[in-house]
Design an enzyme around this catalytic site. Structure first.
Site, PDB file in Angstrom:
ATOM      1  N   SER A  74     -22.799 117.975  21.626  1.00  0.00           N
ATOM      2  CA  SER A  74     -22.440 118.953  22.774  1.00  0.00           C
ATOM      3  C   SER A  74     -23.176 119.643  23.289  1.00  0.00           C
ATOM      4  CB  SER A  74     -21.369 119.380  23.087  1.00  0.00           C
ATOM      5  OG  SER A  74     -21.126 120.041  22.410  1.00  0.00           O
ATOM      6  N   ARG A  78     -25.813 118.504  26.642  1.00  0.00           N
ATOM      7  CA  ARG A  78     -25.452 120.164  27.704  1.00  0.00           C
ATOM      8  C   ARG A  78     -26.865 119.672  28.211  1.00  0.00           C
ATOM      9  NH1 ARG A  78     -20.348 122.671  27.063  1.00  0.00           N
ATOM     10  NH2 ARG A  78     -19.068 121.427  25.172  1.00  0.00           N
ATOM     11  N   LEU A  98     -33.430 107.422  13.425  1.00  0.00           N
ATOM     12  CA  LEU A  98     -32.520 108.173  15.188  1.00  0.00           C
ATOM     13  C   LEU A  98     -33.355 107.986  16.133  1.00  0.00           C
ATOM     14  CD1 LEU A  98     -31.142 111.424  14.039  1.00  0.00           C
ATOM     15  CD2 LEU A  98     -29.561 109.371  13.986  1.00  0.00           C
ATOM     16  N   GLU A  99     -32.703 107.761  17.716  1.00  0.00           N
ATOM     17  CA  GLU A  99     -33.216 106.756  18.854  1.00  0.00           C
ATOM     18  C   GLU A  99     -32.817 107.791  19.836  1.00  0.00           C
ATOM     19  OE1 GLU A  99     -31.124 105.547  17.546  1.00  0.00           O
ATOM     20  OE2 GLU A  99     -31.773 103.638  16.239  1.00  0.00           O
ATOM     21  N   GLN A 118     -23.874 113.994  15.792  1.00  0.00           N
ATOM     22  CA  GLN A 118     -22.221 113.795  14.193  1.00  0.00           C
ATOM     23  C   GLN A 118     -22.638 112.436  13.797  1.00  0.00           C
ATOM     24  OE1 GLN A 118     -18.867 115.479  15.820  1.00  0.00           O
ATOM     25  NE2 GLN A 118     -19.942 115.121  18.152  1.00  0.00           N
ATOM     26  N   LYS A 136     -32.994  94.144   6.339  1.00  0.00           N
ATOM     27  CA  LYS A 136     -33.974  94.674   7.159  1.00  0.00           C
ATOM     28  C   LYS A 136     -34.188  96.733   6.624  1.00  0.00           C
ATOM     29  CE  LYS A 136     -33.810  94.072  11.968  1.00  0.00           C
ATOM     30  NZ  LYS A 136     -34.255  93.161  12.772  1.00  0.00           N
TER      31      LYS A 136
END
Length: 150
Positions: A74, A78, A98-99, A118, A136
């Site tokens: 969060s 924010r 991660l994107e 998270q 892959k």
């Protein structure tokens, strides 16, 4: 069923390195009440509208009776940072790519090792017959990995 802290802790080898609980620059990481707050391997600077790939500091070994779901933290949300909803499949191992997208009006600076997202773990009714296996992204190394169209 979503795993609570004590069940995540009991899953030895699920997350390495494993942190009970910590705080970095006012943002929590490690074990939470019903999830695990992960950290970014290398920092990033995202201007408004930017998209980038990043890697986690943690390595995962998802058991065949679990799946993980990536969710925003969060504090970052924010500010406009979105971490796309990646799924950690049963049987998958490696460092998570991660994107990240900045939907806010200001530049977002994320330092090395900062808490970034998270993971909420869901227990399957029984181990899957079709774990991730030798696909892959199996045993993905640390560092963001671009999409593979194999």
């Amino acid at each position: 069923m979503i795993l609570p802290a004590q069940h995540i802790r009991a899953r030895k080898g699920l997350i390495e390195p494993f942190a009970e609980r910590g705080v970095s620059n006012g943002i929590s990481y490690g074990l939470s009440c019903c999830g695990y707050d992960i950290r970014i391997d290398r920092g990033r600077v995202l201007r408004p509208g930017d998209f980038t790939l990043a890697s986690t500091l943690e390595r995962f070994n998802i058991h065949d009776d679990l799946m993980g779901h990536v969710a925003d933290k969060s504090t970052w949300a924010r500010q406009g940072l979105a971490v796309q909803n990646t799924i950690l499949e049963p049987g998958w191992q490696g460092y998570l790519t991660l994107e990240l997208s900045n939907h806010g009006p200001d530049t977002i600076v994320i330092a090395d090792g900062m808490p970034i997202a998270q993971i909420v773990f869901h227990k399957l009714m029984e181990p899957t017959e079709q774990p991730y296996g030798n696909s892959k992204y199996q045993c993905q190394e640390r560092g963001p990995v671009a999409a593979r169209f194999e």
